[in-house]
Motif scaffolding. Sequence first.
Motif, PDB file in Angstrom:
ATOM      1  N   LEU A   1      -7.907 -53.365  25.816  1.00 28.52           N
ATOM      2  CA  LEU A   1      -7.382 -54.722  25.919  1.00 28.52           C
ATOM      3  C   LEU A   1      -5.873 -54.718  26.001  1.00 28.52           C
ATOM      4  N   ARG A   2      -5.380 -55.752  26.673  1.00 21.34           N
ATOM      5  CA  ARG A   2      -3.955 -55.976  26.843  1.00 21.34           C
ATOM      6  C   ARG A   2      -3.542 -57.061  25.856  1.00 21.34           C
ATOM      7  N   HIS A   3      -2.668 -56.734  24.909  1.00 17.40           N
ATOM      8  CA  HIS A   3      -2.265 -57.677  23.883  1.00 17.40           C
ATOM      9  C   HIS A   3      -1.294 -58.729  24.410  1.00 17.40           C
ATOM     10  N   LYS A   4      -1.422 -59.915  23.865  1.00 19.08           N
ATOM     11  CA  LYS A   4      -0.478 -60.996  24.118  1.00 19.08           C
ATOM     12  C   LYS A   4       0.432 -61.250  22.909  1.00 19.08           C
ATOM     13  N   ALA A   5      -0.060 -60.951  21.702  1.00 14.84           N
ATOM     14  CA  ALA A   5       0.722 -61.089  20.472  1.00 14.84           C
ATOM     15  C   ALA A   5       0.029 -60.271  19.388  1.00 14.84           C
ATOM     16  N   CYS A   6       0.814 -59.860  18.379  1.00 19.43           N
ATOM     17  CA  CYS A   6       0.295 -59.048  17.278  1.00 19.43           C
ATOM     18  C   CYS A   6       0.626 -59.736  15.958  1.00 19.43           C
ATOM     19  N   GLY A   7      -0.263 -59.620  14.989  1.00 14.76           N
ATOM     20  CA  GLY A   7      -0.038 -60.197  13.676  1.00 14.76           C
ATOM     21  C   GLY A   7       0.664 -59.233  12.739  1.00 14.76           C
ATOM     22  N   LEU A   8       1.308 -59.781  11.712  1.00 10.30           N
ATOM     23  CA  LEU A   8       2.013 -58.994  10.699  1.00 10.30           C
ATOM     24  C   LEU A   8       1.418 -59.324   9.340  1.00 10.30           C
ATOM     25  N   ASN A   9       1.095 -58.273   8.544  1.00  2.66           N
ATOM     26  CA  ASN A   9       0.426 -58.474   7.265  1.00  2.66           C
ATOM     27  C   ASN A   9       0.943 -57.495   6.224  1.00  2.66           C
ATOM     28  N   PHE A  10       0.747 -57.833   4.952  1.00  2.00           N
ATOM     29  CA  PHE A  10       1.198 -56.944   3.884  1.00  2.00           C
ATOM     30  C   PHE A  10       0.503 -55.596   3.938  1.00  2.00           C
ATOM     31  N   ILE A  11      -0.738 -55.543   4.403  1.00  2.00           N
ATOM     32  CA  ILE A  11      -1.416 -54.253   4.485  1.00  2.00           C
ATOM     33  C   ILE A  11      -0.651 -53.289   5.389  1.00  2.00           C
TER      34      ILE A  11
END
Length: 328
Positions: free
Chosen positions: A36-46
């Motif tokens: 898959l081609r990403h459009k946005a990525c999330g940011l998390n404490f993990i």
Amino acid sequence: MTPTARTVVIETHGGPEVLTLTDRPVGEPGAGEIRLRHKACGLNFIDCYQRTGLYPMTLPHALGMEAAGVVEAVGEGVTHLAPGDRVAYAANPPGAYTEARVMPAAQVCKLPDAISFDEGAAMMLKGMTVQYLFHRTTPLKAGDTVLFHAAAGGVGLIACQWARSEGIRLIGTAGSDEKCQLALDHGAEACINYTTEDFTARTRELTDGRGVDVVMDSIGKSTFLGSLDCLKPLGMMISFGNASGPVEAFNLGLLAQKGSLKVTRPTLFAHTADPQACQEMAAMLFDKVTSGAVKIRIDQRFPLDQVAEAHRALESRRTTGQTILTLD
């Protein structure tokens, strides 16, 4: 020539300075996989826990647990997705901080057209965490009372709205009056500024001395023992994060002394390991968002090449709501 994608990797555990942006080959999907081609990525404490080594990984390793994008190719045996599908996920293995990747398909979910890629990238890990906290950890019903730490954070603002949508009374905590107001605006019945008030004493006041049915705590070390004193007899302590450090060993007899309390330390990926359960959890989250019951608030956007600054902002508690990495 094998296509490459800009990807954030670490070669050693440490601070944000160990995050490196490099070009990596993408490859083709094998059985049970998609590209898959990403459009946005999330940011998390993990992500921070993995970077520091609190959650050790074999190195070098890419980072990131959630993203949204478009399926480019599917491998043998993948039937729930097809090229061109809009998708989002929160899933293992880490590697979401990238422009494109090959990964297992089972925990990747079709994203409704009504939800943007930015929202999809921001909501999956946090939103499905709220889903299992409210629906898969201990029975909760309308009228129950929950104490939720970090109520103005990414998970917290979703939890405030989720509780309101189900008639659950949520008392939040946050580190400033401004953050408390944010939690109140999103559905918390009350919010305690833990820098100016004793959250345990105030929780007891707000519940007429009875205590709450459930504590949901992603802070960890600094709030754990005080949270136990917020519970009514037979109450449930859900410790689901370590923002202040891991909870230290304690005398199990405390649970008996404080009213036969229950304690659990769940993780999202134990709940989503079963593909059907994962899809059902995502479907409930999507329904909450598309119905308007839960709105995804994205307060911070960082370009992928500023990922180190994004980690610094998250760890210093300078963020509210959701944070994403952009790829444009």
